[in-house]
Write a protein that holds these residues in place. Structure first.
Motif, mmCIF file in Angstrom:
data_model
loop_
_atom_site.group_PDB
_atom_site.id
_atom_site.type_symbol
_atom_site.label_atom_id
_atom_site.label_comp_id
_atom_site.label_asym_id
_atom_site.label_seq_id
_atom_site.Cartn_x
_atom_site.Cartn_y
_atom_site.Cartn_z
ATOM 1 N N VAL A 109 0.718 -11.251 -18.925
ATOM 2 C CA VAL A 109 -0.721 -11.418 -19.115
ATOM 3 C C VAL A 109 -0.920 -11.664 -20.600
ATOM 4 C CG1 VAL A 109 -2.966 -10.301 -19.025
ATOM 5 C CG2 VAL A 109 -1.333 -9.943 -17.168
ATOM 6 N N ARG A 110 -1.396 -12.873 -20.907
ATOM 7 C CA ARG A 110 -1.482 -13.306 -22.299
ATOM 8 C C ARG A 110 -0.099 -13.195 -22.929
ATOM 9 N NH1 ARG A 110 -6.377 -9.911 -24.097
ATOM 10 N NH2 ARG A 110 -5.448 -10.296 -26.124
ATOM 11 N N SER A 111 0.069 -12.384 -23.967
ATOM 12 C CA SER A 111 1.389 -12.291 -24.605
ATOM 13 C C SER A 111 2.138 -11.020 -24.219
ATOM 14 C CB SER A 111 1.232 -12.348 -26.131
ATOM 15 O OG SER A 111 0.490 -11.233 -26.575
ATOM 16 N N GLU A 112 1.592 -10.239 -23.303
ATOM 17 C CA GLU A 112 2.209 -8.973 -22.914
ATOM 18 C C GLU A 112 2.670 -9.024 -21.458
ATOM 19 O OE1 GLU A 112 2.776 -7.166 -25.366
ATOM 20 O OE2 GLU A 112 1.219 -7.721 -26.766
ATOM 21 N N THR A 113 3.526 -8.092 -21.088
ATOM 22 C CA THR A 113 3.976 -7.974 -19.707
ATOM 23 C C THR A 113 3.471 -6.656 -19.153
ATOM 24 O OG1 THR A 113 5.958 -9.259 -20.177
ATOM 25 C CG2 THR A 113 5.969 -7.946 -18.172
ATOM 26 N N LEU A 114 2.726 -6.748 -18.045
ATOM 27 C CA LEU A 114 2.234 -5.554 -17.379
ATOM 28 C C LEU A 114 3.201 -5.162 -16.280
ATOM 29 C CD1 LEU A 114 -1.583 -6.350 -17.137
ATOM 30 C CD2 LEU A 114 -0.324 -5.133 -18.929
ATOM 31 N N ASP A 115 3.404 -3.863 -16.142
ATOM 32 C CA ASP A 115 4.368 -3.348 -15.177
ATOM 33 C C ASP A 115 3.995 -3.672 -13.744
ATOM 34 O OD1 ASP A 115 5.939 -2.196 -17.142
ATOM 35 O OD2 ASP A 115 5.161 -0.175 -16.843
ATOM 36 N N ASP A 116 5.017 -3.980 -12.942
ATOM 37 C CA ASP A 116 4.848 -4.004 -11.500
ATOM 38 C C ASP A 116 5.043 -2.570 -11.012
ATOM 39 O OD1 ASP A 116 7.612 -3.490 -11.372
ATOM 40 O OD2 ASP A 116 8.115 -5.511 -10.736
ATOM 41 N N ILE A 117 4.923 -2.331 -9.729
ATOM 42 C CA ILE A 117 4.964 -0.957 -9.233
ATOM 43 C C ILE A 117 6.321 -0.289 -9.487
ATOM 44 C CG2 ILE A 117 5.603 -1.518 -6.841
ATOM 45 C CD1 ILE A 117 3.034 1.153 -7.987
ATOM 46 N N LYS A 118 7.412 -1.030 -9.446
ATOM 47 C CA LYS A 118 8.729 -0.429 -9.717
ATOM 48 C C LYS A 118 8.858 -0.039 -11.185
ATOM 49 C CE LYS A 118 11.039 -2.966 -6.055
ATOM 50 N NZ LYS A 118 11.949 -4.050 -5.728
ATOM 51 N N GLU B 24 0.841 -1.206 0.000
ATOM 52 C CA GLU B 24 0.000 0.000 0.000
ATOM 53 C C GLU B 24 0.874 1.253 0.000
ATOM 54 O OE1 GLU B 24 -3.329 2.346 -0.271
ATOM 55 O OE2 GLU B 24 -3.154 0.198 -0.608
ATOM 56 N N SER B 25 1.989 1.208 0.725
ATOM 57 C CA SER B 25 2.862 2.390 0.764
ATOM 58 C C SER B 25 3.496 2.652 -0.603
ATOM 59 C CB SER B 25 3.931 2.255 1.849
ATOM 60 O OG SER B 25 4.767 1.153 1.589
ATOM 61 N N ALA B 26 3.857 1.608 -1.330
ATOM 62 C CA ALA B 26 4.420 1.785 -2.678
ATOM 63 C C ALA B 26 3.366 2.330 -3.635
ATOM 64 C CB ALA B 26 4.988 0.473 -3.195
ATOM 65 N N LEU B 27 2.139 1.842 -3.525
ATOM 66 C CA LEU B 27 1.055 2.342 -4.374
ATOM 67 C C LEU B 27 0.795 3.821 -4.086
ATOM 68 C CD1 LEU B 27 -1.335 -0.716 -4.074
ATOM 69 C CD2 LEU B 27 -0.094 -0.028 -6.128
ATOM 70 N N CYS B 28 0.750 4.179 -2.816
ATOM 71 C CA CYS B 28 0.511 5.582 -2.430
ATOM 72 C C CYS B 28 1.654 6.488 -2.888
ATOM 73 C CB CYS B 28 0.305 5.691 -0.923
ATOM 74 S SG CYS B 28 -1.270 5.013 -0.367
ATOM 75 N N ALA B 29 2.889 6.003 -2.795
ATOM 76 C CA ALA B 29 4.040 6.796 -3.244
ATOM 77 C C ALA B 29 3.952 7.054 -4.744
ATOM 78 C CB ALA B 29 5.346 6.091 -2.892
ATOM 79 N N PHE B 30 3.585 6.042 -5.512
ATOM 80 C CA PHE B 30 3.410 6.227 -6.953
ATOM 81 C C PHE B 30 2.325 7.266 -7.214
ATOM 82 C CE2 PHE B 30 1.196 5.594 -10.879
ATOM 83 C CZ PHE B 30 2.225 5.484 -11.801
ATOM 84 N N GLU B 31 1.185 7.120 -6.550
ATOM 85 C CA GLU B 31 0.059 8.020 -6.785
ATOM 86 C C GLU B 31 0.383 9.455 -6.387
ATOM 87 O OE1 GLU B 31 -3.831 5.184 -6.598
ATOM 88 O OE2 GLU B 31 -2.888 5.644 -4.664
ATOM 89 N N GLU C 199 -2.717 -7.157 -5.595
ATOM 90 C CA GLU C 199 -2.974 -8.590 -5.422
ATOM 91 C C GLU C 199 -2.028 -9.488 -6.219
ATOM 92 O OE1 GLU C 199 -5.163 -10.121 -3.320
ATOM 93 O OE2 GLU C 199 -5.535 -8.120 -2.507
ATOM 94 N N CYS C 200 -1.659 -9.035 -7.410
ATOM 95 C CA CYS C 200 -0.852 -9.872 -8.304
ATOM 96 C C CYS C 200 0.555 -9.317 -8.511
ATOM 97 C CB CYS C 200 -1.550 -10.010 -9.656
ATOM 98 S SG CYS C 200 -3.189 -10.743 -9.555
ATOM 99 N N GLY C 201 0.701 -8.041 -8.490
ATOM 100 C CA GLY C 201 2.018 -7.417 -8.608
ATOM 101 C C GLY C 201 2.389 -6.951 -9.995
ATOM 102 N N GLY C 202 2.155 -7.740 -10.984
ATOM 103 C CA GLY C 202 2.561 -7.444 -12.354
ATOM 104 C C GLY C 202 3.128 -8.703 -12.975
ATOM 105 N N GLY C 203 3.302 -8.690 -14.272
ATOM 106 C CA GLY C 203 3.872 -9.851 -14.935
ATOM 107 C C GLY C 203 3.209 -10.127 -16.269
#
Length: 135
Positions: free
Chosen positions: A56-65, A27-34, A50-54
């Motif tokens: 999805v299908r053939s694409e990669t979705l960003d994690d918070i970093k 939550e602190s990382a999400l708030c810092a980004f926002e 909940e999932c972090g990132g990674g």
């Protein structure tokens, strides 16, 4: 997203081979980004928490970093002459060709802006549809 969609997305994420998914964001990382970039759309915020990132299908979705790096990169490239045109979306990652994937802030659609062929194209009607491969 419905509870069933969230369950399916989380199960798919947990089934990824090691190294293809990220750890959930705090939550602190999400708030810092926002604080730096503004609010994260609710469905993507849930996904990060909940999932972090990674993959999805053939694409990669960003994690918070990576999301922080991506937003800075997008801002730089959008400011250049001939830079990215779709600026009313929330960037969630890049496709394999280096095109930004974003969530339209008005409609929730998942879009990609194609630097090779031009234009902005709808990949899915919603974040859940994108993750689950439905239209």
């Amino acid at each position: 997203m419905t509870p069933d969609q969230k369950h399916c997305i989380k199960e798919a994420h947990l089934a990824l081979p090691e190294g293809f998914g990220a750890k959930p964001a705090s939550e602190s990382a999400l708030c810092a980004f926002e604080k730096k970039f503004g609010p994260i759309p609710a469905d993507y915020r849930w996904y990060l928490a909940e999932c972090g990132g990674g993959v999805v299908r053939s694409e990669t979705l960003d994690d918070i970093k990576e999301l922080t790096k991506s937003h800075r990169k997008f801002e730089r490239e959008a400011a250049m002459d001939g830079g990215w045109k779709k600026r009313d979306g929330f960037l969630i990652g890049w496709d394999g060709s280096g095109n930004p994937i974003s969530m339209d802030t008005a409609t929730g659609q998942i879009m990609v802006e194609d630097h090779d062929f031009g234009g902005v194209h709808v990949l899915a009607a919603s974040f859940a549809d994108f993750c689950l491969g439905t239209k």
